[in-house]
Enzyme design. Structure first.
Site, short mmCIF file in Angstrom:
data_model
loop_
_atom_site.label_atom_id
_atom_site.label_comp_id
_atom_site.label_asym_id
_atom_site.label_seq_id
_atom_site.Cartn_x
_atom_site.Cartn_y
_atom_site.Cartn_z
N HIS A 1 0.33 9.32 1.73
CA HIS A 1 0.98 10.58 1.35
C HIS A 1 -0.04 11.63 0.90
O HIS A 1 0.29 12.81 0.79
CB HIS A 1 1.99 10.30 0.23
N THR B 1 1.51 -2.24 15.08
CA THR B 1 1.71 -3.68 14.87
C THR B 1 3.14 -4.03 15.27
O THR B 1 4.08 -3.28 14.97
CB THR B 1 1.44 -4.08 13.41
#
Length: 412
Positions: free
Chosen positions: A383, A331
């Site tokens: 994560h 993006t």
């Protein structure tokens, strides 16, 4: 007689919202002609008629949610629909004449004919003896709906009560804040979907963001030197920065496969293909069409794909296939002037790369301070899949390739 039914759209899409009726009751429709536009969670789909004839009934209004397999309109043969309307008019008129004098006006005058209203709204207005031109629509386009007719019928009572109670009410306090003007607007189906998915991602992933910065000097100089010859060789295709970053991200995904993975239950799925979603801004929010096989495409092919998908997004012509199956997202908030951001992961993907505006800043080059065009980049990642060392290494790989674009060209 034939029915227009909401067709099967995609495996994950079971319903949509009618955004526009192209035809109204009494309109002639040809086989294969567009009758309505349906807004789904991902794209807008135009529904066509399988038969020719005249629209005799609309079973849903603009703004209504309809399901796959639901009948939304009925088509009669030839000119039957107008004839039915003419035959029913006297019966309606007789029924309305039995109502009280307050409900007497049942026929639409010339001013009523100029009003844009749904068929159900006109019918309800006739039944209630209300002039359609006296109704204030809530739709910003001026379309009168059946709920506007209902609200119009209920409006006088509260006003009358308010007039009676007004003298009894105490005067407002001198320091009372006046009521502020507001405008309420229903969220589009796509905006609701975007909101829900962003919230789901933020709640269901262990999302972190890491940052780095890139000296854009070398890639800007290379682009300046090569853009004219590139455009001539590739039929007018312009050389932008997105192809460089797409190629750099693809090389980094090869090096760090966890960034190209996703969780499926207790398994990790490592995608051995490189389909990069490119975020495109539209009036209804960001959409993320996919550039396929970026590892096998040239810079020109990538630039062409991005330009084509962006145009389709602006024109609301993206297909479900254009949106499905991306393995990683880029993006570019820099086109709007964003200096730094923490982008949100797209769906089930493991990470998203955020590009930002290029800004001249003083930086240390050896023992000297120079003014260089710099860009911050961000990697938001899950994560649960990606360790901190991998996320930092991924961004460092992109930084090195963009700062040494000749190496990027060797990557293919």
């Amino acid at each position: 007689m034939a029915e227009i039914i909401v067709p099967e759209l995609a495996e994950s899409i079971t319903e949509g919202t009618i955004s526009t009726w192209f035809k109204q009751v009494g309109d002639t429709v040809e086989k294969g002609e567009n009758v309505l536009e349906l807004e789904t969670d991902k794209v807008n789909v135009e529904i066509v008629s399988e038969e020719a004839g005249v629209i005799s009934e609309l079973k849903a209004e603009e703004g209504d949610t309809v399901e796959v397999g639901q009948v939304v309109a009925v088509i009669g043969e030839g000119g039957s629909a107008p004839a039915e309307k003419k035959e029913e008019a006297p019966a309606d008129k007789k029924a309305e004449e039995t109502k009280s004098e307050d409900a007497a006006p049942a026929e639409e005058d010339e001013s009523d004919e100029l009003v844009v209203a749904t068929p159900s709204a006109r019918k309800l207005a006739r039944e209630k003896g209300i002039k359609i031109s006296d109704i204030n629509p809530t739709d910003p386009r001026g379309l009168v709906r059946s709920q506007d007719v209902e609200n119009h019928g209920n409006a006088p009572a509260p006003k009358a009560e308010a007039k009676q109670e007004a003298p009894k009410q105490a005067a407002p306090a001198a320091n009372a804040a006046p009521e502020k003007p507001v405008r309420r607007e229903k969220m589009s189906r796509r905006r609701q979907t975007i909101a829900k998915r962003l919230l789901d991602v933020s709640q269901n992933t262990a999302m972190l963001t890491t940052f780095n910065e890139i000296d854009m000097t070398n890639v800007m100089e290379l682009r300046k030197r090569k853009k004219e010859s590139f455009q001539e060789r590739n039929d007018g295709t312009r050389l932008g920065f997105m192809s460089f970053f797409t190629k750099a991200a693809t090389a980094a995904l090869r090096k760090y496969p966890a960034v190209n993975a996703e969780i499926d239950g207790a398994d990790l799925i490592y995608k051995e293909f490189f389909d990069v979603s490119i975020a495109v801004s539209t009036d209804e929010g960001l959409v993320v069409p996919v550039v396929r096989n970026t590892d096998r495409k040239t810079f020109a092919e990538i630039e062409n794909d991005i330009a084509s998908l962006a145009k389709k997004a602006k024109e609301k012509k993206l297909s479900l296939d254009d949106m499905a199956g991306g393995s990683f997202t880029i993006t570019n908030g820099g086109v709007f002037g964003s200096l730094m951001s923490t982008p949100i992961i797209n769906g089930t993907q493991a990470a998203i790369l955020g590009m930002h505006t290029i800004q001249k800043r003083p930086v240390a080059v050896g023992d000297d301070i120079e003014i260089r065009p710099m860009m911050y980049i961000a990697l938001s990642y899950d994560h649960r899949i990606i360790d901190g060392a991998e996320s930092v290494g991924f961004l460092k790989t992109i930084k090195e390739l963009i700062e040494n674009p000749e190496d990027l060209l060797l990557e293919g």
